[in-house]
Scaffold this active site. Structure first.
Site, PDB file in Angstrom:
ATOM      1  N   SER A 195       0.831  -1.201   0.000  1.00  0.00           N
ATOM      2  CA  SER A 195       0.000   0.000   0.000  1.00  0.00           C
ATOM      3  C   SER A 195       0.870   1.259   0.000  1.00  0.00           C
ATOM      4  CB  SER A 195      -0.961  -0.041   1.194  1.00  0.00           C
ATOM      5  OG  SER A 195      -1.951   0.952   1.065  1.00  0.00           O
ATOM      6  N   ASP A 230      -0.055  -4.215  -3.815  1.00  0.00           N
ATOM      7  CA  ASP A 230      -1.241  -3.358  -3.859  1.00  0.00           C
ATOM      8  C   ASP A 230      -0.873  -1.905  -3.556  1.00  0.00           C
ATOM      9  OD1 ASP A 230      -3.843  -3.517  -4.659  1.00  0.00           O
ATOM     10  OD2 ASP A 230      -4.671  -3.874  -2.673  1.00  0.00           O
ATOM     11  N   HIS A 254      -7.645  -5.585  -0.159  1.00  0.00           N
ATOM     12  CA  HIS A 254      -6.417  -4.854   0.180  1.00  0.00           C
ATOM     13  C   HIS A 254      -5.717  -5.460   1.396  1.00  0.00           C
ATOM     14  CE1 HIS A 254      -3.737  -1.511  -0.260  1.00  0.00           C
ATOM     15  NE2 HIS A 254      -3.996  -1.019   0.927  1.00  0.00           N
TER      16      HIS A 254
END
Length: 487
Positions: free
Chosen positions: A226, A249, A304
């Site tokens: 992330s 991600d 996620h």
């Protein structure tokens, strides 16, 4: 990941035992704090560290998720307080001639150094030293340092977006600090390699000099999830010693457009199905268009949080507090992520070719139609993983494609209907198999695998996966609303 209930983190599957220790260097906010995962000698009755090491982290997680620390922290402590990481705490470092490759890991927004223990310990079990940073830019849910005068702890709480400030400028400032911390982590290992004393504030009994000949500083990568994913990309710009990056991600929003042409090294993007936006994918494509070795992969059935340890802690309480859950089993998801990352690292770090036995899949022998229908990638999974070469996507357990795809050299173009007809024809061909594809929603297909095929010499595995990496380009994912406050 995360359809099945599990309340334990998985141990690494590689041939090495895994040790870990916390390393804090310096007595100010400008120091470094990380958890080190490394191959270790086996030790009977070894202590296992707590997954959430301090109650203050439970408070920080609750506050980050918008819950009152007054009741959220005790609930988190009840849910996770007894959870331990299946590694040997301060286990004896396992020496290796030439040293192990190094991976610097950057956590996501609202996370901290221990929340990616599953992927970090998996890499360590296959012969990597992994330094999981705890950033001090205000993006961690909580962190701390120890002052020099009294050794008193100074806690740094998560910093939310200041009122009236544009988010891009705030996050851009943070991502640059995070990337600088990744570079400073590399400098730490360079200092150890050079024989300079590096005292560990937290655990002085763990002598970092054992790493002096244990880390190969010519084989260094950076990885993150992330916010940490885009941090890894930026770290490539700041430090030429990083030979590649793996971005799980990645949240591409904080990176300024002017830096994209300056990313000099290849990146493997491993995306979840339900996080990325078309804008974010377009930014990733800018990198893949400039570097032919950059790859973009999407794991379907994942969300996620699937790339964090929360995927393995899927009780109802966690689902309610953190809104996590995907259709993909977390253990299968970890296999997909780790094996793709290991293959990518093996290629770009130039590690020993025999390490292809990481992959756990053999070169399949059998009818071509059967290999094509089953996508022919990872024998050894409960069902195969698939890659599309025209609209490339890594799938599990179904493939999303907009217009058509080519699979391991078999061009199958057109609508989902013609895709199904093509595979049906192949499965009925002489020497074919009973695998088939059936519809799974607009533009989607689900694969029913062939029976297990025989394995051959695992030393040849990497050649096969390396060839398949050459076929993976830009991925296509369903549109999803932007998420800016997830781990």
């Amino acid at each position: 990941m995360g359809g099945e209930q599990s309340l334990a983190l998985p141990p690494g599957k590689g041939p090495h035992g895994v040790g870990c220790v916390d390393v804090m260097v310096g007595h100010t906010r400008q120091g470094l704090f990380l958890r080190l995962f490394y191959p270790c000698e086996p030790r009977v009755g070894a202590e296992r560290p707590r997954w959430i090491p301090r109650y203050e982290y439970s408070q920080g997680l609750a506050q980050f998720r918008g819950r009152s620390p007054r009741w959220g922290a005790p609930l988190l402590h009840v849910a996770f307080g007894s959870c331990r990481v299946p590694v040997s705490w301060k286990g004896p470092f396992k020496p290796r001639s030439g040293g192990y490759p190094l991976v610097i890991f950057s956590h996501g927004l609202g996370a901290f150094r221990t929340l990616y223990s599953s992927i970090c310990s998996e890499l360590a079990s296959w012969g990597f030293v992994v330094a999981a940073l705890e950033h001090r830019d205000g993006s961690a849910s909580a962190t701390y340092f120890c002052t020099a005068e009294s050794g008193q702890e100074e806690w740094i709480q998560h910093q939310r977006l200041p009122p009236g400030q544009k988010e891009f400028y705030f996050r851009n400032m943070q991502v640059h600090q995070r990337a600088n911390e990744c570079v400073r982590a590399l400098r730490l290992f360079q200092a150890v390699r050079g024989g300079r004393p590096v005292p560990n504030v937290l655990h002085p009994d763990f002598d970092l000099s054992v790493l002096k000949d244990g880390v190969d500083l010519g084989k260094v990568a950076v990885m993150g999830h992330s916010f940490g994913g885009v941090t890894a990309v930026l770290a490539l710009v700041k430090e030429p010693s990083f030979r590649c990056a793996v971005a799980l991600d990645a949240w591409m929003f904080p990176l300024e457009n002017t830096l994209y042409p300056e990313v000099p090294r290849p990146v493997l993007f491993i995306n979840a199905e339900k996080f990325q936006t078309p804008e974010s994918i377009a930014k990733m494509k800018r990198l893949s268009s400039r570097n032919s070795q950059t790859r973009i992969i999407t794991v379907l059935g994942s969300v996620h949080h699937s790339q964090t340890d929360f995927a393995f802690l899927t009780g109802k309480l966690v689902r309610r507090i953190f809104n996590v859950g995907g259709t993909l089993d977390p253990h299968k998801g970890l296999d997909i992520i780790s094996r793709a990352a290991l293959a990518f690292l093996q290629r770009h770090l130039g590690t020993v070719r025999v390490w292809g036995c990481w992959m756990g899949f053999g070169r399949a022998r059998g009818p071509p139609a059967c290999r094509a229908a089953s996508m022919g990638l990872f024998w050894g999974f409960p069902s195969p993983m698939a890659v599309s070469h025209v609209a490339p996507v890594l799938l599990w357990p179904r493939l999303w494609h907009p217009t058509g795809l080519g699979v391991t050299g078999w061009e199958i173009l057109g609508s989902p209907l013609s895709l199904r007809q093509s595979f049906a024809a192949q499965s009925k061909a002489p020497g074919g198999c009973s695998s088939f594809i059936h519809g799974a929603g607009p533009g989607a297909a689900a694969v029913t695998p062939c029976p297990a095929l025989p394995h051959t010499d695992l030393k040849e595995d990497f050649d096969r996966w390396e060839h398949l990496l050459d076929g993976i380009g830009d991925s296509v994912v369903p549109a999803a609303p932007p998420c800016r406050s997830n781990l």
